[in-house]
Design a protein around this motif. Structure first.
Motif, mmCIF file in Angstrom:
data_model
loop_
_atom_site.group_PDB
_atom_site.id
_atom_site.type_symbol
_atom_site.label_atom_id
_atom_site.label_comp_id
_atom_site.label_asym_id
_atom_site.label_seq_id
_atom_site.Cartn_x
_atom_site.Cartn_y
_atom_site.Cartn_z
ATOM 1 N N LEU A 45 -9.212 7.955 2.544
ATOM 2 C CA LEU A 45 -8.023 8.217 2.866
ATOM 3 C C LEU A 45 -8.097 9.112 4.085
ATOM 4 O O LEU A 45 -7.428 9.064 5.299
ATOM 5 C CB LEU A 45 -7.125 9.064 1.719
ATOM 6 C CG LEU A 45 -6.504 8.301 0.861
ATOM 7 C CD1 LEU A 45 -5.921 9.219 -0.293
ATOM 8 C CD2 LEU A 45 -5.497 7.195 1.384
ATOM 9 N N SER A 46 -9.098 10.024 3.979
ATOM 10 C CA SER A 46 -9.260 10.979 5.140
ATOM 11 C C SER A 46 -9.790 10.190 6.434
ATOM 12 O O SER A 46 -9.399 10.445 7.561
ATOM 13 C CB SER A 46 -10.594 12.067 4.808
ATOM 14 O OG SER A 46 -10.717 12.831 5.860
ATOM 15 N N LEU A 106 -21.515 10.876 -8.080
ATOM 16 C CA LEU A 106 -20.486 12.062 -7.814
ATOM 17 C C LEU A 106 -19.735 11.728 -6.498
ATOM 18 O O LEU A 106 -18.714 12.108 -6.205
ATOM 19 C CB LEU A 106 -21.297 13.441 -7.515
ATOM 20 C CG LEU A 106 -21.648 14.050 -8.977
ATOM 21 C CD1 LEU A 106 -22.530 15.196 -8.566
ATOM 22 C CD2 LEU A 106 -20.588 14.509 -9.758
ATOM 23 N N PHE A 107 -20.607 11.346 -5.428
ATOM 24 C CA PHE A 107 -20.184 10.668 -4.180
ATOM 25 C C PHE A 107 -18.946 9.674 -4.394
ATOM 26 O O PHE A 107 -18.041 9.501 -3.904
ATOM 27 C CB PHE A 107 -20.992 10.268 -3.471
ATOM 28 C CG PHE A 107 -20.751 9.368 -2.168
ATOM 29 C CD1 PHE A 107 -20.071 10.093 -1.096
ATOM 30 C CD2 PHE A 107 -21.059 8.176 -2.299
ATOM 31 C CE1 PHE A 107 -19.445 9.331 -0.126
ATOM 32 C CE2 PHE A 107 -20.584 7.442 -1.233
ATOM 33 C CZ PHE A 107 -19.751 7.952 0.063
ATOM 34 N N PHE A 109 -10.855 9.439 -1.631
ATOM 35 C CA PHE A 109 -10.265 10.313 -0.923
ATOM 36 C C PHE A 109 -11.027 10.410 0.370
ATOM 37 O O PHE A 109 -10.382 10.640 1.320
ATOM 38 C CB PHE A 109 -10.432 11.670 -1.826
ATOM 39 C CG PHE A 109 -9.784 11.681 -3.021
ATOM 40 C CD1 PHE A 109 -8.334 11.718 -2.972
ATOM 41 C CD2 PHE A 109 -10.420 11.615 -4.138
ATOM 42 C CE1 PHE A 109 -7.913 11.799 -4.173
ATOM 43 C CE2 PHE A 109 -10.033 11.508 -5.356
ATOM 44 C CZ PHE A 109 -8.584 11.673 -5.487
ATOM 45 N N LEU A 110 -12.262 9.948 0.516
ATOM 46 C CA LEU A 110 -12.984 10.009 1.778
ATOM 47 C C LEU A 110 -12.323 8.875 2.741
ATOM 48 O O LEU A 110 -12.205 9.041 3.913
ATOM 49 C CB LEU A 110 -14.517 9.915 1.663
ATOM 50 C CG LEU A 110 -15.096 10.773 1.163
ATOM 51 C CD1 LEU A 110 -16.432 10.757 1.052
ATOM 52 C CD2 LEU A 110 -14.867 12.293 1.923
ATOM 53 N N THR A 123 -26.521 13.127 -16.719
ATOM 54 C CA THR A 123 -26.524 14.639 -15.884
ATOM 55 C C THR A 123 -27.387 15.558 -16.577
ATOM 56 O O THR A 123 -28.028 16.387 -15.675
ATOM 57 C CB THR A 123 -24.952 15.000 -16.105
ATOM 58 O OG1 THR A 123 -24.464 14.919 -17.629
ATOM 59 C CG2 THR A 123 -24.014 14.307 -15.144
ATOM 60 N N THR A 124 -27.431 15.500 -17.980
ATOM 61 C CA THR A 124 -28.530 16.518 -18.459
ATOM 62 C C THR A 124 -29.718 16.572 -17.779
ATOM 63 O O THR A 124 -30.433 17.462 -18.127
ATOM 64 C CB THR A 124 -28.388 16.524 -19.995
ATOM 65 O OG1 THR A 124 -28.393 15.064 -20.401
ATOM 66 C CG2 THR A 124 -27.199 16.940 -20.858
ATOM 67 N N LEU A 136 -17.153 9.104 -6.807
ATOM 68 C CA LEU A 136 -15.806 9.666 -7.707
ATOM 69 C C LEU A 136 -14.980 10.139 -6.261
ATOM 70 O O LEU A 136 -13.643 10.180 -6.359
ATOM 71 C CB LEU A 136 -16.156 10.889 -8.449
ATOM 72 C CG LEU A 136 -16.646 10.492 -9.918
ATOM 73 C CD1 LEU A 136 -17.173 11.789 -10.595
ATOM 74 C CD2 LEU A 136 -15.729 9.712 -10.393
ATOM 75 N N ILE A 137 -15.517 10.772 -5.313
ATOM 76 C CA ILE A 137 -14.548 11.447 -4.328
ATOM 77 C C ILE A 137 -14.458 10.198 -3.086
ATOM 78 O O ILE A 137 -13.440 10.651 -2.159
ATOM 79 C CB ILE A 137 -15.126 12.586 -3.574
ATOM 80 C CG1 ILE A 137 -16.598 12.461 -2.999
ATOM 81 C CG2 ILE A 137 -15.392 13.682 -4.700
ATOM 82 C CD1 ILE A 137 -16.803 13.364 -1.864
ATOM 83 N N VAL A 139 -25.201 9.187 -20.495
ATOM 84 C CA VAL A 139 -25.463 10.771 -20.149
ATOM 85 C C VAL A 139 -26.697 10.477 -19.176
ATOM 86 O O VAL A 139 -28.082 10.592 -19.509
ATOM 87 C CB VAL A 139 -25.759 11.437 -21.372
ATOM 88 C CG1 VAL A 139 -25.906 13.051 -21.055
ATOM 89 C CG2 VAL A 139 -24.497 11.236 -22.424
ATOM 90 N N SER A 149 -26.109 11.846 -8.362
ATOM 91 C CA SER A 149 -25.907 12.214 -7.226
ATOM 92 C C SER A 149 -24.945 11.343 -6.448
ATOM 93 O O SER A 149 -23.752 11.806 -5.887
ATOM 94 C CB SER A 149 -27.115 12.600 -6.407
ATOM 95 O OG SER A 149 -26.749 12.505 -4.872
ATOM 96 N N PHE A 150 -25.261 9.987 -6.507
ATOM 97 C CA PHE A 150 -24.374 8.980 -5.906
ATOM 98 C C PHE A 150 -23.095 8.661 -6.714
ATOM 99 O O PHE A 150 -22.042 8.348 -6.230
ATOM 100 C CB PHE A 150 -25.256 7.966 -5.620
ATOM 101 C CG PHE A 150 -24.771 6.773 -4.908
ATOM 102 C CD1 PHE A 150 -24.788 7.219 -3.469
ATOM 103 C CD2 PHE A 150 -24.045 5.658 -5.199
ATOM 104 C CE1 PHE A 150 -24.102 5.987 -2.638
ATOM 105 C CE2 PHE A 150 -23.227 4.736 -4.436
ATOM 106 C CZ PHE A 150 -23.439 5.059 -3.017
#
Lengths: 313, 329
Positions: B48-49, B38-39, B45-46, B13-14, B41-42, B11, B35-36
């Motif tokens: 694919l884009s 989170l990046f 998809f980036l 995030t807290t 995780l996406i 943990v 922060s990284f």
């Protein structure tokens, strides 16, 4: 639908404003819309009545207002056409898998792009959204797909549709309207971002996801161009593509018709023997029926979709 | 930016929510890590884009080669700007491209000219007082928007081919003696393509205006009525002016899309008879690239088209910004 109803109407016509011109206008206006509705609806009706009429009559073009010699055997028989069961399976598969992928990805990205802590969030958001406004063009895309091994590959029906900027913008706007406290409370309890997304946000996004799903599903079901460009393998043909071939290739169609009839042996009399017309009509109805059934049920989602898009535009 | 730190603490995030100014150095690391993360995780998809939107731009280099798929890019001859020169110097090529451009612009301008129809549709439908009737009309007229162009062509084929319904009816009634060729003809191609677009898109296009009408301030109608405005005057002086901003935005967007007619509609309707007048840019690129195997030439044309379209979008957007004080995109 309800969103488009006007509130001021009832007060507007009451009183002394109703003149002779008004009455004439109303008659003309109503007639005009009846005519338009018929022009839009009759072609669908025409396809349907022909697909359930005696095949010798439909081939002559005599079925115009009501079904004649009603029978439903066409719908069983077209599935004996070579390639049709496979095409139906491919169309169904791409619609189900493609829509699921698009919806989940749009939900996830729409949510993630609201996470201000993400590294370079604004940049990545723009990176994705800006792709709405340019395109490399058909040929470069074809060559790239080929290099990626996506030609003659089922995933060409799914992967390019996963990240859809427009849907992501819709979802993001929606998430921004949801209370932030939802996430904060969960994180105090030690939930990870993924957990927050799956347990809290995803279940509460259904209205916007329904809109995304219905648009994505219609796009998938109707898609024709990608088969034309990226696919030569017959086992990956879709219903749309097969229908296109059936319209244009009368000879091969007559052959297919004979084969389909042969499978039924004794049953094949003039009324139920497949003709090019009966095959075209029946396949068209197979293609259009899901839309006709789904559309009125989900019309409000479609309408909501265009409205949300308009707010952005 | 942040180095790929191995995530050891479950943990992190807290910690983000307790920014401590003095302990900034200590708090920074986990925050950067989150922060990284989170990046990350996406990032799939980036990818694919990138693959389906950015990476194809690299394909523009094919316009500088005489690309033969069998040889690959490295085996193909580098020809520099040969294709672009050919576009403006070879007489047959110039003739062809001019015809294609004429078709493209003619159909686009017919589209612009008829773009007011959905607005009028909405204004008139708004005068219909019976809700059920109005809803039924809306449902039936928006349905064509949700079928594919293949199916539209199927409908066109069954109604308008030489053995289609319309010819059958006309022949039966003795009005004509030989079938009229509605589809296999080079006559009125632009017009019939526009009519099919209208058939497909009119009801759907009206929805946005119907919603805009329901958003018009009712007091405008009340004061119009107090001033003695009748039904037509109300439409003319209240409803239509109120819809104009929406109309202009949509009009500007279609100006930006002047060259992008898409190819599906024209592909399904094209045949040996109408080919000269139905070939719009998108279809032409497909025809010479995929059927004619001039992949490099097709890439060159597609590339020019894309660049002009982006330039158009920027200009239209800048124009809108100056006039409305608000950008379109």
């Amino acid at each position: 639908m309800t969103t488009t109803h006007t509130e001021h109407k009832p007060t507007q016509v009451t009183g002394h404003t109703r003149t002779g011109g008004d009455v004439v206008f109303s008659i003309v206006n109503y007639s005009f819309f009846i005519l338009l509705a018929v022009l839009c609806a009759y072609p669908f009706y025409y396809l349907i009545i022909n697909s359930v009429s005696a095949n010798d009559l439909s081939a002559l073009g005599d079925v115009r207002l009501f079904p004649q010699g009603f029978h439903l055997s066409n719908f069983e028989q077209v599935f004996h056409l070579q390639g049709l069961p496979m095409a139906a399976a491919v169309s169904l598969a791409r619609t189900v898998i493609g829509t699921t992928a698009t919806v989940l990805a749009s939900a996830f990205l729409g949510f993630m792009f609201t996470q201000e802590r993400m590294w370079a969030r604004r940049f990545w958001y723009r990176f994705v959204v800006i792709t709405m406004y340019f395109s490399a063009g058909l040929i470069p895309l074809f060559i790239i797909m080929k290099n990626l091994g996506l030609t003659n590959n089922f995933w060409v029906y799914v992967l390019p549709f996963v990240v859809q900027p427009f849907f992501i913008v819709l979802v993001k706007t929606y998430v921004e309207g949801m209370p932030r406290e939802l996430q904060e409370a969960a994180e105090v309890d030690g939930a990870s971002v993924l957990r927050v997304f799956f347990m809290i946000y995803l279940p509460n996004m259904t209205p916007i996801l329904a809109t995304v799903a219905i648009f994505a599903a219609v796009t998938q079901w109707n898609s024709f161009q990608d088969t034309l460009i990226y696919v030569t393998d017959q086992s990956l043909y879709t219903l749309q593509y097969l229908l296109y071939m059936f319209i244009n290739q009368a000879n091969s169609l007559a052959q297919a018709a004979q084969n389909a009839g042969g499978n039924l042996g004794a049953l094949a009399d003039a009324a139920s023997t497949q003709t090019p017309t009966s095959i075209r009509m029946t396949v068209s109805v197979l293609v259009v029926l899901p839309i006709i059934f789904i559309y009125p049920l989900f019309q409000r989602f479609f309408v909501k979709g265009i409205m949300l898009g308009a707010v952005k535009g | 930016m942040s180095s790929p730190v191995v995530v050891t603490e479950a943990v992190t995030t807290t910690l983000d929510h307790t920014p401590d100014k003095k302990g900034r150095v200590r708090a920074d690391k986990p925050r950067r890590k989150t922060s990284f993360k989170l990046f990350l995780l996406i990032s799939p998809f980036l990818v694919l884009s990138f693959l389906f939107a950015y990476y194809p731009l690299y394909g523009w280099v094919y316009s500088l080669y005489d690309y033969k798929p069998a040889l690959g890019l490295s085996g193909s001859e580098f020809v520099g700007l040969q294709w672009f020169r050919l576009l403006v110097s070879s007489p047959t090529q110039v003739d062809q491209i001019l015809q294609v451009l004429t078709n493209t612009l003619a159909i686009s301008f017919l589209g612009l000219a008829t773009s007011i129809l959905p607005l009028l549709f909405a204004v008139l439908l708004n005068e219909v007082k019976i809700t059920r009737f109005r809803n039924a009309v809306q449902t039936l007229t928006t349905l064509p928007n949700f079928i594919s162009w293949v199916l539209v062509y199927m409908i066109a084929f069954s109604l308008f081919s030489s053995t289609g319904l319309v010819n059958d009816v006309l022949l039966d009634s003795g009005l004509i003696t030989t079938p009229i060729k509605f589809l296999d003809t080079d006559q009125h191609v632009w017009l019939s393509m526009t009519l099919w677009s209208i058939w497909k898109g009119l009801g759907w296009g009206a929805i946005i205006y119907l919603a805009a009408i329901s958003g018009i301030d009712p007091s405008l109608y009340e004061s119009a009525k107090m001033d003695g405005a009748g039904r037509f005057q109300t439409m003319r002086y209240v409803t239509i002016p109120q819809l104009m901003p929406t109309y202009l935005v949509l009009l500007l967007l279609s100006v930006a899309n002047l060259l992008n007619n898409g190819m599906e509609q024209y592909y399904v309707f094209q045949n040996a008879f109408n080919k000269e007048h139905i070939q719009v840019l998108d279809l032409y690129v497909y025809n010479i690239g995929m059927t004619g195997n001039s992949l490099s030439m097709a890439t060159a044309i597609g590339m020019l088209k894309s660049l002009i379209s982006v330039a158009l979008l920027f200009s239209v957007n800048a124009f809108a910004k100056r006039v409305r004080g608000q950008s379109l995109v």
